[in-house]
Design an enzyme around this catalytic site. Structure first.
Site, PDB file in Angstrom:
ATOM      1  N   GLU A  36       0.809  -1.225   0.000  1.00 15.12           N
ATOM      2  CA  GLU A  36       0.000   0.000   0.000  1.00 15.12           C
ATOM      3  C   GLU A  36       0.831   1.259   0.000  1.00 15.12           C
ATOM      4  OE1 GLU A  36      -2.866   3.132   0.756  1.00 15.12           O
ATOM      5  OE2 GLU A  36      -1.123   2.744   1.993  1.00 15.12           O
ATOM      6  N   ASP A  37       1.917   1.278   0.787  1.00 20.13           N
ATOM      7  CA  ASP A  37       2.749   2.478   0.788  1.00 20.13           C
ATOM      8  C   ASP A  37       4.214   2.091   0.655  1.00 20.13           C
ATOM      9  OD1 ASP A  37       3.250   5.152   0.747  1.00 20.13           O
ATOM     10  OD2 ASP A  37       2.862   5.518   2.870  1.00 20.13           O
ATOM     11  N   ASN A  39      -5.816  11.564   2.299  1.00 17.80           N
ATOM     12  CA  ASN A  39      -5.205  10.251   2.118  1.00 17.80           C
ATOM     13  C   ASN A  39      -3.687  10.404   2.246  1.00 17.80           C
ATOM     14  OD1 ASN A  39      -4.481   7.719   0.938  1.00 17.80           O
ATOM     15  ND2 ASN A  39      -6.432   7.641  -0.102  1.00 17.80           N
ATOM     16  N   ASN A  73      -4.833   7.319   7.940  1.00 18.99           N
ATOM     17  CA  ASN A  73      -4.513   6.699   6.661  1.00 18.99           C
ATOM     18  C   ASN A  73      -3.009   6.756   6.401  1.00 18.99           C
ATOM     19  OD1 ASN A  73      -4.073   6.519   3.731  1.00 18.99           O
ATOM     20  ND2 ASN A  73      -6.302   6.424   3.602  1.00 18.99           N
ATOM     21  N   ASP A  74      -2.437   7.965   6.499  1.00 21.51           N
ATOM     22  CA  ASP A  74      -1.013   8.112   6.170  1.00 21.51           C
ATOM     23  C   ASP A  74      -0.344   9.023   7.192  1.00 21.51           C
ATOM     24  OD1 ASP A  74       1.332   7.733   4.758  1.00 21.51           O
ATOM     25  OD2 ASP A  74       0.892   9.252   3.248  1.00 21.51           O
ATOM     26  N   ILE A  86       3.304   4.847   5.539  1.00 17.41           N
ATOM     27  CA  ILE A  86       4.610   4.873   6.208  1.00 17.41           C
ATOM     28  C   ILE A  86       5.372   6.139   5.824  1.00 17.41           C
ATOM     29  CG2 ILE A  86       4.856   2.365   6.471  1.00 17.41           C
ATOM     30  CD1 ILE A  86       6.574   2.327   3.979  1.00 17.41           C
ATOM     31  N   HIS A 140      -3.360  -0.208  12.224  1.00 16.50           N
ATOM     32  CA  HIS A 140      -4.754  -0.377  12.650  1.00 16.50           C
ATOM     33  C   HIS A 140      -4.807  -1.620  13.540  1.00 16.50           C
ATOM     34  CE1 HIS A 140      -5.823   2.566   9.639  1.00 16.50           C
ATOM     35  NE2 HIS A 140      -5.298   1.830   8.692  1.00 16.50           N
ATOM     36  N   HIS A 179      -0.323   0.554   7.336  1.00 17.63           N
ATOM     37  CA  HIS A 179      -0.964   1.331   6.270  1.00 17.63           C
ATOM     38  C   HIS A 179       0.089   2.325   5.766  1.00 17.63           C
ATOM     39  CE1 HIS A 179      -5.181   3.127   5.090  1.00 17.63           C
ATOM     40  NE2 HIS A 179      -4.344   3.140   4.093  1.00 17.63           N
ATOM     41  N   ASP A 189      -3.947   8.638  -4.564  1.00 15.32           N
ATOM     42  CA  ASP A 189      -3.887   7.932  -3.276  1.00 15.32           C
ATOM     43  C   ASP A 189      -2.667   8.423  -2.484  1.00 15.32           C
ATOM     44  OD1 ASP A 189      -3.738   5.993  -1.237  1.00 15.32           O
ATOM     45  OD2 ASP A 189      -4.706   4.479  -2.460  1.00 15.32           O
ATOM     46  N   ASN A 190      -1.496   7.861  -2.719  1.00 17.12           N
ATOM     47  CA  ASN A 190      -0.300   8.323  -1.995  1.00 17.12           C
ATOM     48  C   ASN A 190       0.573   9.223  -2.857  1.00 17.12           C
ATOM     49  OD1 ASN A 190      -0.213   7.161   0.770  1.00 17.12           O
ATOM     50  ND2 ASN A 190      -0.553   5.260  -0.368  1.00 17.12           N
TER      51      ASN A 190
END
Ligand SMILES: *[C@@H]1O[C@H](CO)[C@@H](O)[C@H](O)[C@H]1NC(C)=O
Ligand SMILES: *[C@@H]1O[C@H](CO)[C@@H](O)[C@H](O)[C@H]1NC(C)=O
Length: 368
Positions: A53-54, A228, A171-172, A120, A136, A118, A273-274
């Site tokens: 995800e990240d 996000n 989220n981030d 980083i 989480h 999630h 998103d990121n």
């Protein structure tokens, strides 16, 4: 007369409803078609199956990857949701892209079975690298966990777990000191019902928080649609926050008291998103969802692969508001190579593309 008034009011409501509805349909991308475009040779990096995800990279080309997002909140595919396994942090070396990725050992006094990473972020000092990880917990508590990276042992030592009243849908994260960070709350509601309707109704209820050891945690900007990814300009003066559904990036000026002052919004017209930032050029690298409409179905059944999209944003100067914003498409993929891109991390003409729940791709960048 009254009847006339009522029809005018009804028409006003109908127009507002239709405008909202069509705007939403447009933003969801129902009408879009994906044509594949790759920047050079691309391939899947073996060893990651449960998401990447990240991704964030050190100044020397070591990329950290968070894998294994919290299933109860984001992933409804029964193959994952009914069999959750704790997440992992992987390491990829851009200087040796053909070597195997390594799983970092997580050591120290923290609940390893309750690790669902999630967003980083890295904090690099001359003698130490720290990794900040949004976690989480299964009991629905969110936290930012700070680890120290031990390069020789390929491990992460737990230093501190930060929780707080303003960290409830994190989220981030963006590290700005050895123990201080900004973080995004992508929702205001914590109930599944509230979370869903907040998105369906397009409400701008998300916020950005700041934590520092002496001042505890507090909200420093609010009223944003699903904030996000968060990142910073190389000089630390500006912060960039992605709003996925409304498809814009907000540029904030960081004030001396750490509150944030909005200076600009940049429309990117894709489900951003990121955000990763190239330290040398200051360019933003965006991992995006080209057709957000397909994401809910995908999260409920991971065989229904979705597209991936990477953009690069270049600014004319280092002072915001930026007058000349040049946005280039780096990659578009219909899901055949890589499904559900959430991040693109750039180093020395190479790039990693991470995904919410799928594999990770690597590309050489030859023709942009
Ligand atoms: C949830 O679990 C974490 C980790 O075990 C713990 O630190 C936290 O206090 C728990 N929160 C609640 C509200 O029980
Ligand atoms: C997921 O979708 C595939 C078709 O794309 C279908 O065959 C499969 O049964 C679905 N899985 C679930 C759990 O619904």
């Amino acid at each position: 007369m009254i009847g006339h008034m009522i029809s005018i009011i009804a028409l006003a409501f109908l127009t507002t409803f239709l405008a909202r509805y069509f705007n939403l349909a447009y933003l969801l991308g129902f009408h879009l078609v994906i044509y594949n475009q790759h920047p050079g040779p691309c391939r899947i990096v073996p060893g990651i199956d449960r998401g990447s995800e990240d991704i964030t990279v050190t100044s020397h080309g070591l990329a950290f990857i968070s894998s294994g997002l919290y299933p109860y909140r984001y992933i409804f595919d029964p193959t994952v949701a009914l069999h959750p396994t704790p997440g992992k942090i992987f390491l990829f070396d851009f200087n040796h892209p053909n070597e195997r990725i390594q799983e970092l050992h997580l050591i120290g006094n923290f609940d390893r079975d309750n690790f669902y990473p999630h967003g980083i972020s890295l904090h690099e000092d001359t003698d130490e690298i720290r990794l900040f990880v949004v976690n989480h917990f299964e009991n629905n508590t969110d936290a930012v966990i700070i680890f120290r990276f031990n390069e020789k042992e390929k491990s992460l030592s737990h230093l501190k777990t930060i929780t707080g009243k303003t960290m409830y849908s994190v989220n981030d994260v963006l590290a700005v000191g050895p123990e201080s960070c900004y973080y995004t709350n992508d929702r205001y509601s914590i109930t599944p019902f509230g979370r869903k309707y907040e998105i369906i109704l397009n409400l701008e209820l998300g916020n950005i928080g700041f934590y520092e050891p002496r001042g505890k945690d507090r909200i420093v900007a609010s009223g944003y649609q699903a904030p996000n990814g968060i990142n910073t300009s190389p000089d630390g003066r500006y912060l960039y926050v992605a709003s996925s559904r409304h498809q814009y990036i907000t540029v904030f000026e960081r004030k001396s008291d750490n509150y944030l002052n909005e200076v600009q919004r940049i429309n990117v017209h894709t489900g951003v998103d990121n955000i990763e930032v190239d330290r040398e050029s200051g360019d933003l690298w965006l991992g995006c969802h080209p057709i957000p409409a397909l994401l809910p179905e995908y999260m409920a059944n991971l065989t229904k692969r979705v597209g991936s999209h990477v953009l690069k944003v270049h600014f004319d100067s280092s002072d915001a508001p930026y007058s000349d914003v040049d946005i280039q498409q780096v990659l578009m993929d219909d899901g055949t190579l890589v499904s559900g891109s959430s991040v693109a991390s750039f180093y020395n003409n190479k790039m990693l593309i991470g995904t919410v729940v799928d594999k990770m791709a690597y590309c050489e960048i030859k023709n942009t």
